[in-house]
Design a protein around this motif. Sequence first.
Motif, PDB file in Angstrom:
ATOM      1  N   VAL A 104      -5.091  95.949  -3.165  1.00 22.80           N
ATOM      2  CA  VAL A 104      -6.211  95.371  -3.902  1.00 22.80           C
ATOM      3  C   VAL A 104      -6.566  94.005  -3.327  1.00 22.80           C
ATOM      4  N   LEU A 105      -5.550  93.234  -3.049  1.00 20.12           N
ATOM      5  CA  LEU A 105      -5.756  91.862  -2.571  1.00 20.12           C
ATOM      6  C   LEU A 105      -6.592  91.824  -1.302  1.00 20.12           C
ATOM      7  N   PHE A 106      -6.311  92.740  -0.383  1.00 20.16           N
ATOM      8  CA  PHE A 106      -6.938  92.664   0.936  1.00 20.16           C
ATOM      9  C   PHE A 106      -8.221  93.490   1.039  1.00 20.16           C
ATOM     10  N   THR A 107      -8.996  93.488  -0.027  1.00 22.14           N
ATOM     11  CA  THR A 107     -10.315  94.116   0.015  1.00 22.14           C
ATOM     12  C   THR A 107     -11.422  93.088   0.139  1.00 22.14           C
ATOM     13  N   THR A 108     -11.079  91.802   0.033  1.00 20.65           N
ATOM     14  CA  THR A 108     -12.083  90.746   0.098  1.00 20.65           C
ATOM     15  C   THR A 108     -11.574  89.582   0.953  1.00 20.65           C
ATOM     16  N   GLN A 109     -12.512  88.810   1.422  1.00 23.32           N
ATOM     17  CA  GLN A 109     -12.157  87.601   2.148  1.00 23.32           C
ATOM     18  C   GLN A 109     -11.351  86.656   1.261  1.00 23.32           C
ATOM     19  N   ALA A 110     -11.720  86.552  -0.001  1.00 29.22           N
ATOM     20  CA  ALA A 110     -11.005  85.687  -0.932  1.00 29.22           C
ATOM     21  C   ALA A 110      -9.550  86.124  -1.079  1.00 29.22           C
ATOM     22  N   GLY A 111      -9.320  87.437  -1.015  1.00 26.41           N
ATOM     23  CA  GLY A 111      -7.946  87.919  -1.111  1.00 26.41           C
ATOM     24  C   GLY A 111      -7.102  87.462   0.060  1.00 26.41           C
ATOM     25  N   PHE A 112      -7.642  87.517   1.263  1.00 33.61           N
ATOM     26  CA  PHE A 112      -6.917  87.010   2.430  1.00 33.61           C
ATOM     27  C   PHE A 112      -6.688  85.509   2.325  1.00 33.61           C
ATOM     28  N   ARG A 113      -7.699  84.799   1.841  1.00 35.64           N
ATOM     29  CA  ARG A 113      -7.560  83.356   1.649  1.00 35.64           C
ATOM     30  C   ARG A 113      -6.427  83.041   0.679  1.00 35.64           C
ATOM     31  N   ASP A 114      -6.376  83.792  -0.421  1.00 36.99           N
ATOM     32  CA  ASP A 114      -5.333  83.550  -1.409  1.00 36.99           C
ATOM     33  C   ASP A 114      -3.956  83.937  -0.877  1.00 36.99           C
ATOM     34  N   ALA A 115      -3.903  84.974  -0.048  1.00 37.03           N
ATOM     35  CA  ALA A 115      -2.626  85.401   0.513  1.00 37.03           C
ATOM     36  C   ALA A 115      -2.049  84.350   1.452  1.00 37.03           C
ATOM     37  N   ILE A 116      -2.894  83.744   2.276  1.00 37.15           N
ATOM     38  CA  ILE A 116      -2.393  82.713   3.185  1.00 37.15           C
ATOM     39  C   ILE A 116      -1.933  81.502   2.389  1.00 37.15           C
ATOM     40  N   THR A 117      -2.621  81.213   1.285  1.00 35.23           N
ATOM     41  CA  THR A 117      -2.203  80.119   0.423  1.00 35.23           C
ATOM     42  C   THR A 117      -0.867  80.424  -0.237  1.00 35.23           C
ATOM     43  N   GLY A 118      -0.628  81.715  -0.527  1.00 32.68           N
ATOM     44  CA  GLY A 118       0.663  82.106  -1.089  1.00 32.68           C
ATOM     45  C   GLY A 118       1.812  81.852  -0.137  1.00 32.68           C
ATOM     46  N   ILE A 119       1.571  81.983   1.170  1.00 32.32           N
ATOM     47  CA  ILE A 119       2.620  81.679   2.153  1.00 32.32           C
ATOM     48  C   ILE A 119       2.960  80.198   2.099  1.00 32.32           C
ATOM     49  N   TYR A 120       1.938  79.349   2.038  1.00 29.05           N
ATOM     50  CA  TYR A 120       2.200  77.915   1.893  1.00 29.05           C
ATOM     51  C   TYR A 120       2.987  77.634   0.616  1.00 29.05           C
ATOM     52  N   SER A 121       2.642  78.347  -0.448  1.00 31.90           N
ATOM     53  CA  SER A 121       3.352  78.149  -1.717  1.00 31.90           C
ATOM     54  C   SER A 121       4.832  78.463  -1.555  1.00 31.90           C
ATOM     55  N   ASN A 122       5.147  79.578  -0.869  1.00 29.95           N
ATOM     56  CA  ASN A 122       6.555  79.896  -0.608  1.00 29.95           C
ATOM     57  C   ASN A 122       7.243  78.788   0.171  1.00 29.95           C
ATOM     58  N   MET A 123       6.521  78.157   1.077  1.00 30.80           N
ATOM     59  CA  MET A 123       7.101  77.119   1.929  1.00 30.80           C
ATOM     60  C   MET A 123       7.356  75.806   1.187  1.00 30.80           C
ATOM     61  N   THR A 124       6.773  75.634   0.005  1.00 30.32           N
ATOM     62  CA  THR A 124       6.979  74.393  -0.748  1.00 30.32           C
ATOM     63  C   THR A 124       8.187  74.446  -1.675  1.00 30.32           C
ATOM     64  N   THR A 125       8.879  75.563  -1.742  1.00 30.46           N
ATOM     65  CA  THR A 125      10.011  75.685  -2.652  1.00 30.46           C
ATOM     66  C   THR A 125      11.189  74.833  -2.190  1.00 30.46           C
ATOM     67  N   ALA A 126      12.132  74.629  -3.089  1.00 29.59           N
ATOM     68  CA  ALA A 126      13.296  73.803  -2.771  1.00 29.59           C
ATOM     69  C   ALA A 126      14.123  74.396  -1.645  1.00 29.59           C
ATOM     70  N   SER A 127      14.183  75.717  -1.539  1.00 27.98           N
ATOM     71  CA  SER A 127      14.969  76.360  -0.490  1.00 27.98           C
ATOM     72  C   SER A 127      14.233  76.409   0.844  1.00 27.98           C
ATOM     73  N   SER A 128      13.054  75.832   0.884  1.00 24.64           N
ATOM     74  CA  SER A 128      12.295  75.771   2.119  1.00 24.64           C
ATOM     75  C   SER A 128      11.964  74.307   2.408  1.00 24.64           C
ATOM     76  N   TYR A 129      10.682  73.981   2.590  1.00 23.82           N
ATOM     77  CA  TYR A 129      10.325  72.624   3.010  1.00 23.82           C
ATOM     78  C   TYR A 129      10.145  71.665   1.842  1.00 23.82           C
ATOM     79  N   GLY A 130      10.227  72.174   0.610  1.00 21.80           N
ATOM     80  CA  GLY A 130      10.177  71.275  -0.531  1.00 21.80           C
ATOM     81  C   GLY A 130      11.360  70.336  -0.576  1.00 21.80           C
ATOM     82  N   THR A 131      12.526  70.821  -0.151  1.00 21.31           N
ATOM     83  CA  THR A 131      13.731  69.981  -0.122  1.00 21.31           C
ATOM     84  C   THR A 131      14.591  70.266   1.098  1.00 21.31           C
ATOM     85  N   GLU A 132      15.131  71.494   1.189  1.00 17.74           N
ATOM     86  CA  GLU A 132      16.244  71.749   2.108  1.00 17.74           C
ATOM     87  C   GLU A 132      15.900  71.518   3.581  1.00 17.74           C
TER      88      GLU A 132
END
Length: 469
Positions: A35-63
């Motif tokens: 469903v997500l990848f049927t629109t340009q907005a879906g791809f935009r949101d998906a790439i933003t989700g990768i950044y979100s994963n990278m901000t966690t404490a177990s990633s670049y948020g802290t460790e």
Amino acid sequence: MKSLRIITITLLVTTLTACNKWLDVQPKTTMKADVLFTTQAGFRDAITGIYSNMTTASSYGTELTLGFTDVLAQTYDNVPTALNHKYLNSANYNYTEAFEQIRIAKLWTQAYKSITNANILLSYIDDKKQVFTGKNYNLIKGEALGLRAYLHFDVLRLFAPSPVMGADRKAIPYVDTYTNVPFPQLSTAQVMDKIAGDLTAAQALLKDADTYGPNRASFDLTEVNEIAGTRRYRMNYYAVTALLARVELYRNNKTAALAYAKEVIDAGLFPAYSPSGQTAAGDNVFPLEHVFSLTIPDLKTKYADVYFLQVADGQNVNSLSISADLLNTIYPSGLNTDYRISWFQDNSAKTKRVTKYTYNTVIPLLKISEMYLIAAEAEPSVSSAMAYLNVLRAHRGLSPLDAASYTRETLDKEIGDEYRREFIAEGQLFYYYKRMNADKLPTLAAFKNKEAVYILPIPVAEKEFGNIE
């Protein structure tokens, strides 16, 4: 994720309502990929989700920034002897201790989770090219390739021998497709080739499409859309190029590293810090120098205030601090004009706390200062190399050094000292020591077993269930 086979079936996405929310990467919901990848907005949101994963404490948020990797570099001298400190075993390189094994497994899993989500996006994007407007297909695909390479490179720098330790030795899997089949454990050289391949592909996609690329002057920046107009702090063309400079220096290809570093410097888009340009307390982290950084809206309360509290000695068992004596060796007499001293405040009469992240919401991952250091190290001529170093020194409030007084060896020592001053609480110093194959760190005795320090053990679950020796 076990053995790289359990693949995320939903993607973390962000519901965005305005352009100024494009950098706010807090997750709001999940959505099925079909469903997500049927629109340009879906791809935009998906790439933003990768950044979100990278901000966690177990990633670049802290460790991978202010926490674990900087503890490994012995940035905080209160940790190695602090009873019950959460990083005590990290500081003493006791990677087999139970809690350390959990921490290390989380680092691995979080990185490959982000990589997997990049691969899911990439598995859809070519078939959905028709949903994109303008040059947004190139932007998002190039960005995803760049992020995949960035993440793999840091996994490599943690869990594998460096090239100087043995480029042909077994390293890590390079996960570049969305599948449930275990990936083989490649050599360090093979992984670095894969990283460079992703980055050069990303460069080709971004070169003519990115408003932070070599054709920036051709864009009407008042009319670009939301995706193209918000490239300043994302994995833009110059972030990809800066990462290539870092990658090529890691494998000692100094000619290529110099060329990439010079391209970023010569772009003129990332001005080195000047105190006359400071307009807010958040400028303390030199944001205009950032070629790529992560925006974390709650950086102060969620991370900085946890580890860099302004408290008396011993009041916070997990605080990270630097003694006044150590700070005086990093910024010795004669460097009291260094602008970076503003990164520290008194914690007590004897200790200092880091204030880089107290007044802003951004953690830098690639900076123009590193490009000057790479150019200085990669430039074969001492006088030309010193010119790059002196530019950085001038923008740190320091007087120039006389190239005639330096050999290549003594200049490299100065460059190492600058790494130590420049990257406090950013996670890069440990990788510098590993790349240089340092026998010891400035505050430690010589290592008895360097490899036991520089190469983290791959999590046990990956060895049990994956294609890893």
